[in-house]
Design a protein around this motif. Structure first.
Motif, PDB file in Angstrom:
ATOM      1  N   VAL B 309       5.796  -0.784   0.771  1.00 38.55           N
ATOM      2  CA  VAL B 309       6.061  -0.003  -0.408  1.00 38.55           C
ATOM      3  C   VAL B 309       5.590  -0.506  -1.355  1.00 38.55           C
ATOM      4  CG1 VAL B 309       7.581   1.131  -1.731  1.00 38.55           C
ATOM      5  CG2 VAL B 309       8.256   1.375   0.388  1.00 38.55           C
ATOM      6  N   SER B 312       1.632  -0.362  -1.184  1.00 40.37           N
ATOM      7  CA  SER B 312       1.126   0.914  -1.091  1.00 40.37           C
ATOM      8  C   SER B 312       0.376   1.369  -2.252  1.00 40.37           C
ATOM      9  CB  SER B 312       2.372   1.985  -0.751  1.00 40.37           C
ATOM     10  OG  SER B 312       3.000   2.296  -2.001  1.00 40.37           O
ATOM     11  N   PRO B 313      -0.593   2.145  -2.076  1.00 40.23           N
ATOM     12  CA  PRO B 313      -1.506   2.553  -3.108  1.00 40.23           C
ATOM     13  C   PRO B 313      -0.643   3.287  -4.422  1.00 40.23           C
ATOM     14  CG  PRO B 313      -2.516   3.341  -1.159  1.00 40.23           C
ATOM     15  CD  PRO B 313      -1.195   2.814  -0.832  1.00 40.23           C
ATOM     16  N   ALA B 314       0.496   3.943  -4.085  1.00 36.93           N
ATOM     17  CA  ALA B 314       1.211   4.725  -4.810  1.00 36.93           C
ATOM     18  C   ALA B 314       1.890   3.564  -6.002  1.00 36.93           C
ATOM     19  CB  ALA B 314       2.207   5.587  -4.289  1.00 36.93           C
ATOM     20  N   CYS B 315       2.292   2.344  -5.348  1.00 32.84           N
ATOM     21  CA  CYS B 315       2.872   1.248  -6.365  1.00 32.84           C
ATOM     22  C   CYS B 315       2.019   0.453  -7.115  1.00 32.84           C
ATOM     23  CB  CYS B 315       3.794   0.583  -5.478  1.00 32.84           C
ATOM     24  SG  CYS B 315       5.331   1.176  -4.900  1.00 32.84           S
ATOM     25  N   GLN B 316       0.655   0.394  -6.641  1.00 33.77           N
ATOM     26  CA  GLN B 316      -0.301  -0.391  -7.183  1.00 33.77           C
ATOM     27  C   GLN B 316      -0.356  -0.333  -8.704  1.00 33.77           C
ATOM     28  OE1 GLN B 316      -1.559  -3.412  -5.908  1.00 33.77           O
ATOM     29  NE2 GLN B 316      -0.200  -2.825  -4.098  1.00 33.77           N
ATOM     30  N   ALA B 318       1.426   0.673 -10.941  1.00 38.51           N
ATOM     31  CA  ALA B 318       2.687   0.377 -11.605  1.00 38.51           C
ATOM     32  C   ALA B 318       2.973  -1.151 -11.688  1.00 38.51           C
ATOM     33  CB  ALA B 318       3.987   0.797 -10.882  1.00 38.51           C
TER      34      ALA B 318
END
Lengths: 331, 332
Positions: B309, B312-316, B318
């Motif tokens: 997680v 993951s690209p979604a967290c990068q 942030a």
């Protein structure tokens, strides 16, 4: 070469099976003159996934031969569907009794109902089944896996003779009822002795490699010299643990006592070399007890107990060399 | 190199965290002792126990970079171990056994490569065949038993040491360095990534795509055979039922933790090795923690989920913001 030999054996088995179908009529004609000893028994075996199971099949065959029983073995290759097929085929062939080593515990009611309707007694081998109707099978011949653990625990307590002892336990695969039972049994076995306590427990998944890795961890995590005994739920994990102890410069069998369960040939080799101290036998000779109770049942209708327990015999290093010779070709 | 280090940063931080957890579980974990010319200590244990998965990951990363996958590596380990054990038990010298095992690995890799390249099978299906059948082949060789051997030369593959390090560690590091040089000091790595990005474009650009594809599977087979040798030597026996069981999944996970995309076109040998070490570090920590063994799988899954997680690209974005703020505060 071995592969060809295997295929050859399969081809022979198929030939034998089709042959059986042809002379079904002749078998029935011979039924009239049959004595209690001359039974025809079908055996639905799980497979040959381990040396122990191969030994169970070998002993079933040799013990049948001794008693003049005609044994038909069907290898289910770990599939319940194959076992159900085999049982239906045994019923169609009109065998006198069926031995079943069930691959899983549930889902047998229908096919065993068919066997009961055909008046063919079924004896379960080495595993129990879940069913609401216990009349579906005549008896179950299995080991008492809690008792196996108790025997191992009691041996440790009596060997220590009051000495304080920190035990590490290498469990089998988490979730198996066998593991819960061997754990419970051992805990019961040592419950009388306040001087013996289990300080660490971890799963070695019944394999040599994991048993070795777990033991390495125990040795590292505990203070040097503080582990007094190791209890493994099977011999294979103990063999791995013995290697871990040796590589850590310890002497298994004297620095650390080693007790495990199963009594496979390799643990006898280790005991003969002084690397292990005791093993509790899970006997592969399940079929002979089933034959005996079936013979009595067929002769005068003697009802066997619902659960026949095979003995959990303790083996020590003094007989190890002889036991190894006796077992090495069986497994 | 500095680019690699930038990318490796997060994995090195993870590895450091895992090592810290180990220290908390077993104080003295970081100690290194030299006994009889061989190093002992927690770090060495992780490298030693992690060697098979490191090898598998080194073989797996290029395969995944071609948008493929090799599910058969665990089974190939079992076959290679069985072949080696059967060879020494037949009275041959241990180098013959090692060669036979490595040859078997190459042959298995070639089989996979041919299915994928010539017969155009999807890699997951093509290698699934050997994953299932391979264990059966190994069981036939060992006749379903643990085939033990007493040959000290073959056992030495796991127990011998050189320059103070256990041989499995050296084998895995050497394999990683050789593979890394092969793909990065030459254009081979670019070719592999080109094939993974678009086989057609690669072919049109003059990349020998079929050769590259077969080559990565053969290499993966060879690495699996090495891992199988180590596993068999470790317990002085070939355990066809259990050797390498589920390790293909560990290898894929190591490669993924190393940042290699399952869509192909991008890979790093060094980061995959780091991924394997992170996994082994976690396993060692859990095994020594003294927690109930019922929690092993759950803990492992939770930590892996957390790692993926975070990556993951979604967290990068942030995380980038967070690090930027932290560095600003640090400099202010």
């Amino acid at each position: 070469m071995k592969a060809f030999a295997k295929y050859g054996a399969v081809a022979l088995m198929l030939a034998a099976m089709t042959g059986c179908g042809d002379k079904g009529g002749a078998d029935k004609a011979a039924d009239a003159g049959k004595t209690a000893g001359a039974l025809t028994i079908g055996f639905s075996q799980i497979g040959s996934e381990s040396g122990w199971r191969a030994a169970e099949t070998k002993l079933a065959k040799s013990e049948a031969e001794k008693r003049g029983i005609t044994l038909k073995v069907s290898d289910a290759q770990q599939q319940q569907a194959n076992q159900i097929k085999a049982i239906r085929s045994f019923i169609a062939q009109g065998v006198d009794a069926i031995l079943l080593a069930p691959v899983i515990s549930s889902g047998w009611d229908e096919v065993l109902g068919e066997a009961k309707a055909a008046n063919i007694p079924v004896v379960l081998l080495d595993r129990q089944i879940d069913t609401a109707d216990a009349s579906l099978y005549l008896s179950a011949v299995t080991s008492d896996t809690v008792e196996e653990g108790r025997v191992a625990g009691r041996w440790l307590v009596s060997t220590l003779a009051g000495r304080d002892c920190r035990v590490v336990e290498i469990q089998g695969t988490i979730g198996a009822s066998l593991v819960a039972n061997r754990k419970k049994g051992f805990e019961e076995g040592i419950s009388t002795a306040a001087n013996v306590q289990i300080v660490r427990t971890q799963s070695g998944e019944f394999t040599r490699a994991k048993g070795k890795e777990v033991m390495e961890g125990f040795i590292k995590a505990e203070a040097p010299g503080s582990i007094c005994a190791v209890y493994a739920h099977n011999d294979d994990m103990m063999i791995g643990a013995i290697q871990a102890m040796k590589e850590a410069g310890l002497k298994p069998g004297s620095d650390i006592l080693a007790v495990s369960i199963d009594a496979v040939p390799d643990i006898f080799k280790a005991m003969a070399d002084g690397d292990a101290n005791a093993t509790v036998e899970l006997t592969p000779d399940m079929a002979s007890r089933a034959y005996d109770l079936l013979a009595a049942y067929k002769k005068d209708g003697t009802q066997p107990p619902k659960w026949v327990q095979t003995p959990s015999t303790l083996y020590l290093p003094d007989t190890a060399a002889a036991e190894y010779e006796r077992r090495k070709d069986l497994y | 190199m500095s680019g690699w280090f930038m990318e490796a940063r997060s994995r090195l931080a993870l590895l450091a965290l895992v090592l810290l957890a180990n220290v908390l579980v077993a104080p003295g974990f970081l100690e290194l002792r030299l006994v009889d010319g061989r190093l002992f200590g927690g770090i060495i244990d992780i490298l030693n126990r992690g060697a098979p998965v490191m090898l598998l990951a080194v073989g797996m990363a290029p395969v995944i970079a071609t948008r493929g996958i090799d599910l058969s590596v665990g089974a190939v380990m079992a076959i290679a171990g069985a072949v080696a054990a059967a060879t020494v038990n037949a009275g041959h010298a241990w180098p013959v056994a090692v060669m036979a095992a490595l040859g078997t690995g190459l042959a298995c890799g070639l089989w996979n490569g041919v299915l994928v390249t010539i017969f155009r099978m999807q890699p997951i299906v093509a290698t699934l065949i050997l994953m299932v059948a391979g264990r059966g082949i190994a069981q036939m060789i060992t006749e379903g038993r643990v085939l033990t051997f007493t040959d000290d030369g073959l056992a030495g593959v796991s127990s011998a040491s050189l320059l103070g390090l256990p041989l499995p560690v050296l084998i895995a590091l050497a394999a990683a360095i050789i593979t890394g040089l092969l793909v990065r000091a030459t254009a081979l790595g670019l070719f592999i990534e080109a094939v993974g990005t678009s086989p057609r474009a690669a072919r049109l650009a003059g990349v020998p795509a079929p050769g590259i594809l077969i080559g990565v599977y053969v290499w993966s087979g060879l690495m699996a055979a090495l891992a199988g040798l180590i596993a068999a030597a470790d317990i002085r026996g070939a355990d066809a039922n259990n050797a390498g069981l589920w390790l293909e999944l560990d290898a894929i996970l190591a490669v993924v933790i190393g940042g290699t995309s399952l869509y192909g076109g991008r890979f790093s040998i060094g980061l995959s090795v780091l991924g394997a070490l992170i996994l082994q570090g976690m396993r060692t920590c859990i095994l020594r923690s003294g927690l109930p063994p019922e929690l092993n799988l759950l803990l492992m899954a939770l930590v892996i989920a957390l790692v993926l997680v975070v990556q993951s690209p979604a967290c990068q974005p942030a995380i980038a913001r967070l690090t930027a703020r932290l560095t600003r505060k640090g400099t202010a």
